[in-house]
Design an enzyme around this catalytic site. Structure first.
Site, short mmCIF file in Angstrom:
data_model
loop_
_atom_site.label_atom_id
_atom_site.label_comp_id
_atom_site.label_asym_id
_atom_site.label_seq_id
_atom_site.Cartn_x
_atom_site.Cartn_y
_atom_site.Cartn_z
N TYR A 1 -12.24 -22.68 -28.30
CA TYR A 1 -12.91 -22.03 -29.45
C TYR A 1 -11.94 -21.51 -30.50
O TYR A 1 -10.75 -21.51 -30.31
CB TYR A 1 -13.98 -21.03 -29.01
CG TYR A 1 -13.66 -19.76 -28.27
CD1 TYR A 1 -12.41 -19.20 -28.17
CD2 TYR A 1 -14.73 -19.07 -27.66
CE1 TYR A 1 -12.21 -18.01 -27.50
CE2 TYR A 1 -14.54 -17.87 -26.99
CZ TYR A 1 -13.28 -17.34 -26.92
OH TYR A 1 -13.08 -16.16 -26.26
N GLU A 2 -12.51 -21.15 -31.65
CA GLU A 2 -11.71 -20.79 -32.85
C GLU A 2 -10.76 -21.92 -33.25
O GLU A 2 -9.63 -21.68 -33.66
CB GLU A 2 -10.91 -19.50 -32.63
CG GLU A 2 -11.72 -18.28 -32.31
CD GLU A 2 -12.86 -18.03 -33.28
OE1 GLU A 2 -12.76 -18.45 -34.44
OE2 GLU A 2 -13.87 -17.45 -32.85
N GLY A 3 -11.23 -23.15 -33.14
CA GLY A 3 -10.40 -24.31 -33.44
C GLY A 3 -9.69 -24.75 -32.18
O GLY A 3 -8.83 -24.02 -31.67
N ARG B 1 -7.91 -16.22 -34.50
CA ARG B 1 -6.97 -17.07 -33.77
C ARG B 1 -5.87 -16.25 -33.11
O ARG B 1 -5.48 -16.51 -31.97
CB ARG B 1 -6.39 -18.14 -34.71
CG ARG B 1 -7.40 -19.23 -34.96
CD ARG B 1 -7.03 -20.24 -36.03
NE ARG B 1 -8.13 -21.21 -36.11
CZ ARG B 1 -8.14 -22.27 -36.90
NH1 ARG B 1 -7.13 -22.52 -37.72
NH2 ARG B 1 -9.17 -23.10 -36.88
N GLN C 1 -5.38 -26.91 -33.93
CA GLN C 1 -4.24 -26.03 -34.25
C GLN C 1 -3.00 -26.87 -34.53
O GLN C 1 -2.24 -26.60 -35.46
CB GLN C 1 -3.94 -25.06 -33.10
CG GLN C 1 -5.10 -24.18 -32.66
CD GLN C 1 -5.63 -23.29 -33.75
OE1 GLN C 1 -4.87 -22.76 -34.56
NE2 GLN C 1 -6.95 -23.13 -33.80
#
Lengths: 572, 572
Positions: free
Chosen positions: A429-431, A294, A436
């Protein structure tokens, strides 16, 4: 315009804003001397400018493709990757015992940003490997570490993260991939994973997949998930890639951007895997990797914004058009107030976002070096802010970059549009950024706001310190922080989590806005209110910080209005 | 999700917000009865949903291309265009004496939006023709009108606008194309024009170019520019397309989006042209065309946003993911507060932008019907606001549309990304949004703010009227309008034009924001503060209108800060 790495900006942030000196004064990071850091920045700049930047368009024009089950990467990417690996740039943060340099994440982050500005789609590969290295360092057995880490750190092998399944995206806990014990300590992995960045390539000897799957006795949800290391080729007794594992790339996605980065659907048909960490405890290990990623993705947003800004400056200072009203005319569109507003916004926003992300990196480093809870909490709190603010800044600035170019911005050959297409995924992406924001207002405020208030206190202390020397900068920062504090108190007071989630993203944005003001003020203080950094601070604080007002109105409005319209009302 | 034309929304706006009744009560637009308008909306909806929407992806996947000098359009576009032409949809606003229906721009605008939501790249073609029809109706000789207008109105021939040259974009006055008298009343046109939308096609009998060029005795700048009609095929005595003219398509651009719309570089090698309007007075005629086109482009932004919203709603109400905290759970991501925020934002912003653009169309209609200066001034003032606000809303909403889809939003097959790529140019063409803002704060405030204040007065009057019945909506609108009034007074007081231009775009955005609040309040008043329209108004006024605060801080900051950084500072 060719990319020029913003080494001076990094050095300034290290020295005056994010506190690299404090990090280097710890035993853990004693090697990060001024000389070493300078040399690292200079060398990474050279690699990015000379080797990686020329690959940017090639990756876009000639996407990675799947040929008879084999991924063929974009022209020049293999050579570019070799240069990254040979220079030791895959992971300068990895432990020296596995071939890394053990340098701080703060420095790694600057290197990652430079590589990302130069060629974002290629940079995704080492970023994924970095996450895997960190996960293995923390959670793998010594045997796995001994076999895999030297190969990953040297870049001979690469790493991927396998979380998502077609029906399990943000809700990782609903995944269905299975792992069955083979009786010899290994496991047979079965299932299909999607959106696997750099799921394969034609330039590393091996590709190591970290795969989330369920053991036969696993419970439902995230608590029933375990993590497995599943290599493309099973290492032999000497650790050399041996027999092909039972896994394959089914297809690659056709994406809006990042064409040079193959995004794979991966099929595991009883592939041999090794457990990483404890059974049913895979999410904890995956979070080690994801938090790292992140931070890395936040810097991808900033990387694209920096590239887009340089591109826009190059065009604006070259293109003659219209009558100049500027005080020091150059005869180009750089003179026009609206163009200058766009460029100044880009520079000010990039400074703010970069400072936030590097201060997260610094908190991670201090956590690593000291093990102190305060640093851990600070890093945890800043992670979702850095990720969402960095990537939204990336998208917004790349969008402005297109606009600066006028009609040429819409023509692909110009290159401005590619930045926008490439960076767009970073908010997903990556959450996703929505995830978040839920993390921030849910998990990260579960301490009753302690970590948040510590940061707000720090901001107000600094504003107090500048109240006499730089009142026109300090006062608005202090005021905005007070408003943010009230909103934070409102958030903490909500027992209905959905009321928090309804305002989560605007709250996160407001926190980013205020942190940006804080870091700009810090920069102005370091330069005694003089020169371009202070001017930029003045612009940000007078013109961008006031957005906080509107954001907080959204942040604290509650959920009711959002549910006033039914599905039928939306379709009407 | 297949496109469904928002006919109910148009009808509501016509009836309760933009005042179609008033327009239909004029002699000029007496034909626009309720029945006729209803029938028009229904038929245009059918065409858009059934014929045009299926072409959207084909245009993206199979771009128009140039083959041996001939433009080959995307599969199905020829048939789609024929359906548009045969239905009489190229221009329902054109005068009945040339085959049009003489309907108001308000109704035309709704039709244009529907066609644009369905297939934006094809819709560009009739939009260009509409502008040409209007320019010819106002400025061409009777002979030209007789030959060209029936063909353009029927769609047998299409029209283009040729302004831009490689070195002359926003600064049209620096163009160099030449026109030399042939001695027979015609002119020989020489020069190269770029960014010519639908510069050619393979489905109309003729393509008619309106070209800006300079006569031999022309002075410098915009006052030396004349307008010429230059057909691809020169009409014979019977008005049928005859000999090929000396012009050609040199190349087509590779664009970020709108792949189905060929954007041509046009070369004129002594092509025969006919003067339209007076010598050296081409800009005036071109502005007739451009103002029309600016309204049209604003609706393209809204069209894309509507398409993107419907797409996002379709996905959100289908995709199951995560645990629902919604009051009336559907089991899909539609339940999640952040997703609901995105969708509600889209719906509220689209309503605001659409109301602004349709109220501009209504002002144009009232100007046409009454010739009154007040309507002319109102239309002139609203044009740049509608263009920039509509297109920025379009881009922002299509960006949100991608986000709602999560990872699938980044995959081209989903279709969400295409809306973003297609709409991006609308902030650039027909005068960049920066140019719109300069027009607003320069030319459109040259009356000392009279047109602006008239609108602000109207907003405050309506807010006053709702102060008792809907105080929580009326009060914030009134307050925001007062702030905007102060900013307007500040703008008008600036004698340094660059101080105006420095805050021009934020000022324009703030004006759009406040107008949006005004129209939402109007909708809530029409529904007596009940139901989904009032809920949407509540959301907009409580959560989006407060952005005005931050925008006005930028609008009135002056130019100095923008010029504090030198070219060297930017490069550092």
């Amino acid at each position: 315009m060719p990319y020029r790495a913003p080494v001076t900006d990094f050095q300034f942030l290290f020295d005056h804003v994010v506190g690299l000196k404090q990090i280097a004064s710890t035993e853990r990071f004693a090697d990060a001397t001024e000389d070493v850091v300078q040399a690292i920045l200079a060398e990474a700049a050279k690699l990015s400018e000379e080797v990686l930047a020329p690959l940017q368009r090639a990756g876009d024009l000639h996407p990675a493709r799947l040929e008879n089950g084999v991924v063929r990467t974009s022209p020049g990417f293999a050579e570019g990757y070799q240069a990254v690996a040979e220079g030791g740039w895959v992971s300068i943060a990895a432990s020296p015992e596995h071939g890394g340099m053990g340098l701080p994440m703060t420095v790694t982050s600057a290197v990652n940003e430079m590589m990302g500005s130069a060629c974002l789609s290629l940079q995704v590969s080492p970023l994924m490997t970095q996450g895997q290295i960190e996960a293995l360092e923390h959670h793998a057995s010594d045997e796995i570490k001994a076999i895999y880490l030297p190969k990953l750190v040297s870049g001979a092998w690469s790493g991927t993260m396998n979380l998502t399944e077609a029906h399990a995206g943000s809700d990782v806990g609903s995944l269905r991939s299975k792992a069955e014990p083979n009786g010899d300590g290994t496991y047979a992995i079965k299932g299909q994973k999607i959106f696997i960045s750099w799921g394969d390539n034609d330039f590393t000897e091996n590709v190591c997949h970290l795969v989330l799957a369920r053991l036969p006795d696993a419970g439902p949800g995230t608590k029933g998930i375990s993590l497995f290391l599943v290599p493309k080729f099973i290492p032999d007794a000497q650790g050399a890639p041996g027999k092909a594992n039972d896994l394959k790339v089914v297809s690659l996605e056709h994406k809006l951007g990042l064409h040079g980065s193959p995004t794979a659907v991966m099929q595991y048909d009883g592939a041999t895997g090794w457990l990483v960490g404890e059974e049913h405890d895979g999410m904890r290990a995956m979070f080690t990797m994801m938090n790292n990623a992140r931070l890395g993705v936040s810097l991808q947003g900033i990387a694209a914004a920096e590239g887009a800004m340089q591109h826009a400056i190059g065009y604006a200072t070259d293109r003659a058009q219209g009558r100049s009203l500027a005080p020091n005319p150059t005869g180009t569109i750089f003179d026009h107030a609206d163009v200058r507003r766009m460029l100044t916004t880009m520079k000010a926003e990039i400074f703010a976002a970069r400072a936030i992300s590097l201060s997260l990196a610094a908190a991670i480093d201090m956590e690593t070096a000291t093990g102190a809870d305060e640093w851990r909490a600070r890093a945890a709190f800043l992670t979702p802010i850095a990720k969402a603010f960095g990537t939204e800044t990336g998208i917004a600035m790349c969008n402005i970059g297109v606009q600066v170019h006028g009609g040429m911005g819409y023509v692909e050959e110009t290159g401005a549009a590619q930045y926008l297409r490439d960076v767009r995924v970073t908010a997903i992406y990556e959450g996703t950024n929505g995830i978040q924001a839920m993390d921030l207002t849910g998990r990260k405020l579960a301490d009753g706001g302690e970590a948040a208030y510590a940061i707000l206190d720090e901001i107000e202390e600094r504003a107090e310190a500048a109240r006499h020397s730089l009142p026109e900068l300090a006062e608005p920062v202090w005021q905005a922080t007070e408003s943010l504090r009230e909103a934070t108190e409102w958030m903490v007071a909500q027992t209905d989590m959905n009321a928090r989630f309804a305002g989560a993203l605007p709250f996160l944005r407001a926190f980013g806005r205020v942190l940006g003001g804080h870091f700009h003020l810090t920069a102005a203080m370091a330069t005694e209110g003089k020169g371009p950094r202070a001017s930029l601070a003045q612009f940000y604080i007078a013109q961008l910080l006031p957005e906080t007002h509107g954001l907080l109105a959204q942040a604290t409005a509650g959920a009711d209005t959002l549910y006033a319209l039914s599905q039928e009302d939306f379709a009407a």
